[in-house]
Design an enzyme around this catalytic site. Sequence first.
Site, PDB file in Angstrom:
ATOM      1  N   ASP A 292       5.859   3.367  -4.675  1.00 13.03           N
ATOM      2  CA  ASP A 292       5.449   4.404  -3.886  1.00 13.03           C
ATOM      3  C   ASP A 292       4.852   5.128  -5.159  1.00 13.03           C
ATOM      4  O   ASP A 292       5.550   5.845  -5.775  1.00 13.03           O
ATOM      5  CB  ASP A 292       5.944   4.802  -3.178  1.00 13.03           C
ATOM      6  CG  ASP A 292       4.748   4.757  -1.607  1.00 13.03           C
ATOM      7  OD1 ASP A 292       4.018   6.031  -1.834  1.00 13.03           O
ATOM      8  OD2 ASP A 292       5.581   4.946  -0.936  1.00 13.03           O
TER       9      ASP A 292
HETATM   10  C1  NOJ Z   1       2.356   7.513   0.260  1.00 12.88           C
HETATM   11  C2  NOJ Z   1       2.116   6.604   0.698  1.00 12.88           C
HETATM   12  O1  NOJ Z   1       3.584   6.202   0.754  1.00 12.88           O
HETATM   13  C3  NOJ Z   1       1.644   5.634   0.668  1.00 12.88           C
HETATM   14  O2  NOJ Z   1       1.620   5.004   1.458  1.00 12.88           O
HETATM   15  C4  NOJ Z   1       0.454   6.045   0.020  1.00 12.88           C
HETATM   16  O3  NOJ Z   1       0.241   4.677  -0.521  1.00 12.88           O
HETATM   17  C5  NOJ Z   1       0.662   6.314  -1.383  1.00 12.88           C
HETATM   18  N1  NOJ Z   1       1.559   7.907  -1.069  1.00 12.88           N
HETATM   19  C6  NOJ Z   1      -0.873   7.279  -1.868  1.00 12.88           C
HETATM   20  O4  NOJ Z   1      -1.050   8.190  -1.648  1.00 12.88           O
END
Ligand code: NOJ
Length: 753
Positions: A292
């Site tokens: 993430d």
């Molecule tokens: C953080 C989020 O937790 C995740 O779900 C997302 O896909 C990513 N950022 C990218 O934006």
Amino acid sequence: MKRRLQALSGCLIIIGSICFSNLAAQTNPVIEKKIDALLRRMTLQEKIGQMNQYNGFWEATGPAPKDGDAKTKYDMLKKGLIGSVLNVNGVQNVRKLQEIAVKETRLGIPLIFGMDVIHGQKTILPIPLAEACSWDLKAIEQSARVAATEASAQGINWTFAPMVDVTRDARWGRVMEGAGEDPYLGSKVGVARVKGFQGTDLAANNTIAACAKHFAGYGFVEAGREYNTVDIGTSTLYNIILPPFKALVDNQVQTVMNAFNVINGIPSTGNVMLQKDILKNKWKFKGFVVSDWASGAEMVQHGFAKDLKDAAAIAVNAGSDMDMESSAYIKHLEELVKSGTVPVKNIDEAVRRILRVKFLLGLFDDPYKYCDEKREKEALYNPAHQSKALEVAKKSIVLLKNEGSLLPLSSQQQKIALIGALANDNNSPLGSWRVCSDNNTAIPVVAGIQQYTRNFTYAKGVTVYQGIHDFIHEANINYTDTTGFQEAIALASQSQVVVMVLGESGFQTGEGRSRTELGLPGLQQQLLERVYAVNKNIVLVLMNGRPLALPWAAAHIPAILECWQLGTQTGNAIAAVLFGSYNPSGKLVMSFPRSVGQVPIYYNHLSTGRPDSVELVFWSHYSDEKNSPLYPFGYGLSYTTFAYSNLKVQSSNPTDVRVSVTVTNNGNRAGEEVVQLYIHDKVASVARPVKELKGFEKITLSPGQSQEVQFRLTDETFGFYNNNGQFVVEPGDFDIMVGTNSASVLSTHYYKN
Ligand code: NOJ
């Protein structure tokens, strides 16, 4: 592969993972050979480049990176040091970057473009929590198909969806992104969404790779506070959290995203057990794992890695293949390989997985296949997409209460007062997590109602939020300005029926939007009570991204429709239900609490040792509130009514167990019903929940019509994961329950040999 073991309670069947995991993707030898050839030509630096993902050079969906301006990134791209970008949208922009990757780098390896296409690209579909309430897997699949068609037409070939985190805590803002509290339903919904995104041919130009996220446990952040610690037992991990991920892997999801959270002391990004032992070895996942946003780097904050370099080694050795936005790999992996801290085979393995997905998408055959301006124009907001969006939006609405059949409204006789800022809002209904959408493109409720009647007057009453930044600073919600009350109250007193549209702003849920209160924000509750004082004929239309605790409304307001955030077609969908051109059929996928103090509240809990009120004090209860939810999982009414009868279990042999029930529409209009099957394993080597959903069927019945609904129960139905993560099937007594929601069922028994 089955083997029988003796256990204390008698005969126990352990079913090895092979039985339920042999659906996992097989590799294609032709592609593997191409990858071998490419790997042989790649320098270590180029390999690491494939494992590096950067945010596109503008819109961010996470904290802005501290270093790496656009110029630096372009230079890196030319050197083959970026394998993927996220948040780059539009054919022109995608083509520009892809051309650099293909034409200017030494090996010309195409980029893979990721985006949070969570519930639509331009045409916005209902938020996933809403859509799951349709229990309509076909409609859900088609909704993801719409999203994939539009996203792929804008150059995107990879979505960071579906989120399959099971969620029990409405305080957590990200409940809006998932399918609620049940792992069985969550698996089915997740698989339907993967099918919609990936289609049957991943190499087609209108399908995109999906991503099962967040692996794992993110839905269990303590106290519902975003990014918080997760500490859960093995039974919950294996039986509640992991099954949806496994279902998606079995159905060829191409990528998995790990999570921000620490789980039982180990950050997900550095978690060997989750990513290597379970996902890649046991489940035989063949795609790649993306971190993430900077979750690799955050292992330093978690106190698990010394510094960014240490974090890089921990993450890659634990099986996190691509680093989103923390620069840990690109800065440190080369050195770590040279010093022997990271074996080069771990790098090769990660790159192989990333290249495999790029090959499967057909990017090597045609890197510009998603870059067609004509298709882009035709796809966005396409009329066919609008009708699919309307269809699924209607199905997502849940009728919570309808005393005296106040609904549906008649478009002829009644004088209607329409009250609430959200009724005239064309932005909020788009909800959160709609990165590529255009603001103010939702059809508001006012416009929807106009199609059925002109006999209504609108008054705002009170704003839900003010100003552009209110979605970030919830404190800016209007808590003081009651100047609109008078107009709304006067209007209500002169009308026969009042439709009040209240709830949360579209950005009050989503990432980073946890709440401690679950009531109506701001002055809305006060407004509701003041209006009720002059006119009790209120239809409360709720727009929110999480379950709310509304005990006063449930006790006083005669009709309540849970409409969530339904996307582009919001007004049309809500009006169709209000005026009865669509008979509501949605069922809740998260329990609605009576009070925030009950949270986490979920139907599939274990029994305590003292579940019943045998005396006043010493049993499992609250002294100031009931244990039960305000509205249970699976609950939702219709404009007609359904009767259940004749529940039977028939079994000619242990592998052929059938449950049947008769459902009758005993009202006076056609309607859809979600028939739900639950079981309870009464005695087991690991205590089992009081109820577990194990099947459902959505049926349509005309007035007076009856239908027999059948379910087939297999070992998969009766089994569970023990605390070693083995799937076991134990003999014994089971309650078999079928009904209209988790709290209202017919019940019988079955003894499993
Ligand atoms: C953080 C989020 O937790 C995740 O779900 C997302 O896909 C990513 N950022 C990218 O934006």
